[in-house]
Design an enzyme around this catalytic site. Structure first.
Site, PDB file in Angstrom:
ATOM      1  CG  ASP A 110      16.697  55.755 114.354  1.00  0.00           C
ATOM      2  OD1 ASP A 110      15.483  55.948 114.527  1.00  0.00           O
ATOM      3  OD2 ASP A 110      17.573  56.221 115.110  1.00  0.00           O
ATOM      4  CG  ASN A 119      10.543  51.063 119.191  1.00  0.00           C
ATOM      5  OD1 ASN A 119      11.051  50.359 118.322  1.00  0.00           O
ATOM      6  ND2 ASN A 119      11.112  52.202 119.566  1.00  0.00           N
TER       7      ASN A 119
END
Ligand code: IPE
Ligand code: IPE
Ligand code: MG
Length: 263
Positions: A37, A85
């Site tokens: 991330d 996502n």
């Protein structure tokens, strides 16, 4: 692999050498899972578009995969694209897919050279045909490799995985009273693999984001402020070292009375 294998790859006198020497090779995590991330924030700090963060993240993937393989890690799972996502702008999603394709093409030889077996976890059938073909090619080409298993989590959701496992269990005809945790785990995408011992998340976020919900029941969690594109061998070794200092209890009591009484 071994300390020697790892040290042979680190230039003499490099700061990573000290860290590599401190690792206990008899207590390595069998499975390391990473929530990669912070790509967007890495790009924003440089006034670049978000996709430049994803592009830079490829170098971190390369370094991490090779370090884990040389360390002798049995399974490495990288979270590359979650089912959630898809909410991102279409241009960002298509760049991520393009980068994945490019990574697979350019790294296949490195995977083969390091005896790494490539695998995908997630709802692969929902990915575009060309990406599926590329993934299948990498899976097939590395199928007989016997070193580290490298799972990439793509179009992955932890809850979806549990639902898929429940469906497969029902389809298999297993009788309800025969179903226990072990049998159920055999229907997960990670069937036959050890659960992650170490879960790393970069960029400081303290959440799991629907990753390996079943499998991380007793994983040691390590969160680093480092943004994914900056993550390198050193950071992985640092995480493994931190893991080796943890005391795992699995609901029991401390195995060492000295530690227990000090608490
Ligand atoms: C991780 O970086 C990459 C993917 C989720 C594909 P992000 O893109 O989430 O970066 P941040 O969290 O916005 O910084
Ligand atoms: C988790 O990161 C998914 C991947 C790393 C592929 P996100 O950036 O999507 O997670 P949230 O939205 O911050 O929880
Ligand atoms: Mg993020």
């Amino acid at each position: 692999m071994s300390r020697e294998e790892l040290l042979a790859w680190i230039p003499a006198g490099h700061p990573d050498e000290t860290l590599a020497r401190q690792i206990s090779f008899d207590r390595l995590p069998a499975h390391i899972a990473i929530i990669m991330d912070g790509n967007g924030r890495w790009a924003a700090q440089r006034h670049l578009p978000r996709v430049e963060g994803h592009r830079a993240g490829i170098d971190a993937v390369r370094d991490t995969v090779e370090t884990a393989a040389r360390l002798g890690i049995e399974v490495l799972t990288l979270y590359a694209f979650s089912m959630e996502n898809w909410k991102r702008p279409a241009a960002e999603v298509s760049t991520l897919m393009m980068l994945l394709k490019r990574y697979l093409r350019s790294e296949l030889n490195t995977l083969l050279r390091n005896d790494i077996r490539f695998s995908v976890i997630g709802r692969m059938d929902d990915l575009s045909r060309d990406i599926q073909d590329e993934l299948h090619a990498a899976i097939d080409r590395t199928a007989s490799d016997s070193g580290m298993l490298f799972n990439i989590a793509l179009n992955y959701g932890g809850r979806a995985e549990i639902v898929d496992a429940a469906r497969r269990a029902i389809e298999s005809g297993v009788r309800p009273h025969d179903l226990d945790e072990q049998r159920f785990a055999d229907f997960l995408y990670t069937a036959g693999q050890p659960d992650p011992d170490l879960l790393i998340r970069t960029s400081g976020e303290m959440r799991v984001s629907n990753f390996l919900l079943w499998q991380i029941a007793y994983a040691e969690i390590y969160v680093t402020e480092t943004l994914w594109p900056d993550f390198r061998r050193w950071h992985l070794l640092e995480a493994v070292q931190a893991y080796q200092k943890r005391e795992r209890r699995y609901g029991g009591i401390s195995p060492s009375p000295a530690v227990a009484s000090a608490k």
